[in-house]
Enzyme design. Structure first.
Site, mmCIF file in Angstrom:
data_model
loop_
_atom_site.group_PDB
_atom_site.id
_atom_site.type_symbol
_atom_site.label_atom_id
_atom_site.label_comp_id
_atom_site.label_asym_id
_atom_site.label_seq_id
_atom_site.Cartn_x
_atom_site.Cartn_y
_atom_site.Cartn_z
ATOM 1 N N GLY B 39 -0.157 23.370 8.397
ATOM 2 C CA GLY B 39 0.067 23.649 6.983
ATOM 3 C C GLY B 39 0.950 24.847 6.711
ATOM 4 N N CYS B 248 -2.612 -7.049 -6.415
ATOM 5 C CA CYS B 248 -1.175 -7.249 -6.249
ATOM 6 C C CYS B 248 -0.810 -8.681 -6.641
ATOM 7 C CB CYS B 248 -0.790 -6.971 -4.802
ATOM 8 S SG CYS B 248 0.904 -7.484 -4.400
ATOM 9 N N CYS B 251 0.451 -10.552 -3.134
ATOM 10 C CA CYS B 251 -0.400 -10.787 -1.967
ATOM 11 C C CYS B 251 -1.883 -10.698 -2.298
ATOM 12 C CB CYS B 251 -0.054 -9.813 -0.839
ATOM 13 S SG CYS B 251 -0.652 -8.139 -1.110
ATOM 14 N N CYS B 273 2.364 -4.480 -4.606
ATOM 15 C CA CYS B 273 2.204 -3.425 -3.605
ATOM 16 C C CYS B 273 3.498 -2.616 -3.499
ATOM 17 C CB CYS B 273 1.945 -4.028 -2.225
ATOM 18 S SG CYS B 273 0.383 -4.843 -2.059
ATOM 19 N N CYS B 279 2.689 -5.848 2.136
ATOM 20 C CA CYS B 279 2.647 -6.984 1.219
ATOM 21 C C CYS B 279 3.213 -8.243 1.899
ATOM 22 C CB CYS B 279 3.437 -6.658 -0.030
ATOM 23 S SG CYS B 279 3.093 -7.726 -1.428
#
Lengths: 267, 297
Positions: B39, B248, B251, B273, B279
């Site tokens: 970080g 979605c 899909c 998606c 997808c």
């Protein structure tokens, strides 16, 4: 005499003890050989004309400026008296954030102007670990009430506040962590007389109620007359006279203090 | 590849992966430092790339430094493999490295991404490279970099919560939806680049290596595998990810991040998606599956 009575009579150990503090800017003297002590709950006024070293002294005391010489000993809650100049930077910053408060002359220096009043007060509790929004907000509103700001303005930005309100908000933001020592640099500067009077009233009440020690720097003798227990008069970086406020103002010894007192306009 | 051997690319005359070996070494050193302090933003000598700042110059430099001839590269932009940024960066690496490129998340060894983490969970050995426009999470609250560095050094992150407080005060909830700040390994506050907060939980304890490159700001930071990533929140307003009412439209997934797509100028819209590979794979699977007894007429 009982031990209790003895304890009452013996003075409390000083909260802040300064000795031989010097600061110069190149050849220019900021302050020179300043020594004093302040005890818990005491209000110390520092007066003097512009350029007399008041603000330099305050900046050195509050850790914003490194002095050239001298010691500043502070009675820390868990460690006893410590020279703050020997503290590491994170320790000093933590001290300044929790156990101290700094009220700037210009509220813009001490506030986040694009953060709501509530957020301004909540910053210090959040910095020391408050993680519950409801509690932070309740505490912020409690302090807004204490400094007489309408609760309906909790979510307003300080930018939309009047000068007096901004100054009161700044005080609330500093006092929320219950500091033991507060530095104030001209807290009433730039405010009109009636607002000044209300602010002083409020400050006097809070200081007495919470037992905070205050070092207040000002050029306004009326402010110190109302607030300060003791007074230090500075000229050209040196302390030329100190004592109880009334004593110094009513019976000034040093010629400069006499001049200062006599030059106050009488209405 | 050892630093001594310089492989000049046969067609273009450029060194393998565009950057010269010394620059790659410098970036790799920064990457190692970034991985050892999760970080923490490591400054590095960012180079001019043949691409405008803001289009992924940081990500490209990181990818160029870690890529080898055996790698399989996937580049996505907003989850999609076929948008401008993804296509041009993929073509760049095809030109200067000849590595295999793929659209499959599972096959890729290096995935350079802008604004998304793939839906399919990453595995050990994969590297996810993020393009970062603004690496400093504290910048909005404290513009001075001298000060933000100190705030990171002393872990003074109270001011960051002020922004969350402001959200709750004004909107009743934490309104930040992307670039949601998180504390890495219990220590450094990090901006996860503008991924939706939907993806923040995917960073937590992820087996893949996550590298972040900010080209304009010349900073590199990293989340090593299996590192804790905790999104900032309040006890009474816990961190939550976005949810959608439907699934979605292509899909039928209910677990992926959905983009709203406007289909005409009469207000019709559909949710699909954002991860095209996810997808497409699901659609192909559904098409290949024999129909169940209930659906046969």
């Amino acid at each position: 005499m009982t031990t209790n009575a003895i304890r009452k009579l013996t003075p409390k150990p000083p909260l802040l003890e300064v000795s031989g503090l010097c600061k110069s800017y190149g050849g220019q003297i900021g302050c020179r050989d300043v020594s004093f002590a302040i005890r818990p709950g005491e209000v110390l006024g520092i007066v003097g004309e512009s350029g007399s070293g008041k603000s330099t002294l305050l900046a050195c005391l509050s850790g914003r400026l490194a002095p050239d010489a001298g010691t500043i000993s502070y009675d820390m809650k868990d460690r006893g008296p410590v020279d703050i100049l020997t503290l590491s930077e994170p320790e000093r910053r933590r001290l300044a954030r929790t156990d101290w408060g700094i009220v700037h002359q210009n509220p813009r220096d001490g506030l986040r102007l694009d953060v709501s009043a509530g957020g301004n007060i909540g910053e210090r509790p959040m910095a020391i670990g408050a993680r519950h929004y409801g509690n932070i907000r309740a505490e912020a509103q409690d302090w807004l009430q204490k400094v007489e700001i309408d609760l309906a303005r909790t979510d307003h930005r300080p930018r939309t506040f009047s000068g007096g309100m901004q100054q009161r908000l700044q005080i609330a933001r500093n006092l929320v962590t219950r500091p033991r020592l507060v530095f104030m640099d001209e807290p009433t500067g730039g405010l009109d007389v009636s607002v000044q009077a209300r602010l002083l009233d409020l400050l006097r009440g809070l200081v007495r109620e919470l037992g905070i020690a205050v070092i207040i720097v000002t050029h306004d003798l009326a402010v110190v007359r109302l607030l300060a227990d003791r007074l230090m008069v500075m000229q050209r970086g040196r302390v030329i006279e100190q004592g109880l406020t009334d004593q110094v103002l009513d019976d000034p010894h040093h010629p400069y203090t006499q001049l200062l007192v006599s030059s106050v306009l009488q209405v | 590849m050892s630093a001594g051997t310089t492989t000049i690319h046969s067609d273009t005359g450029y060194n393998f992966a565009y950057l010269d070996e010394q620059t790659k070494r410098m970036i790799r050193r920064s990457l190692l430092k970034a991985l050892s302090i999760p970080g923490y933003q490591v400054p590095f000598g960012g180079r001019e790339m043949p691409l405008a700042y803001g289009w992924g110059t940081g990500g490209i430099q990181v990818t160029a430094s870690v890529i080898g001839p055996d790698d399989r590269l996937k580049v996505i932009d907003q989850g999609a493999d076929d948008t401008t940024n993804a296509v041009s960066i993929r073509r760049f690496f095809q030109t200067v490295t000849d590595v295999t490129v793929t659209e499959s998340t599972e096959d890729a060894t290096i995935i350079q991404t802008r604004h998304r983490i793939p839906e399919i969970p990453l595995k050990e050995g994969q590297v996810l490279v993020y393009q970062v426009p603004q690496p400093e999470p504290l910048q909005k609250i404290e513009p001075r970099e001298t000060e933000t560095r100190k705030m990171h050094a002393y872990a003074e992150y109270g001011a960051m919560r002020v922004t969350l407080y402001e959200d709750v005060a004004h909107f009743g909830r934490i309104a930040k939806t992307y670039d949601y700040p998180a504390v890495i390994n219990g220590r450094h506050l990090m901006s996860p680049s503008p991924i939706p907060k939907f993806d923040n939980p995917k960073m937590e304890m992820n087996p893949a290596i996550q590298l972040f490159g900010a080209g304009r700001e010349k900073r590199i930071y990293a989340v090593p595998p299996y590192t804790s990533v905790r999104s900032l929140d309040f006890d009474d307003h816990p961190f939550e990810v976005q949810t959608w009412k439907g699934c979605c439209a292509l899909c039928g997934s209910t677990v992926s991040y959905l983009d709203e797509v406007i289909t005409d100028d009469k207000g019709s819209r559909m949710f699909v998606c954002s991860d095209t590979d996810f997808c497409n794979t699901r659609q192909a699977k559904a098409a290949a599956q024999p129909k169940t007894a209930g659906e046969q007429s």
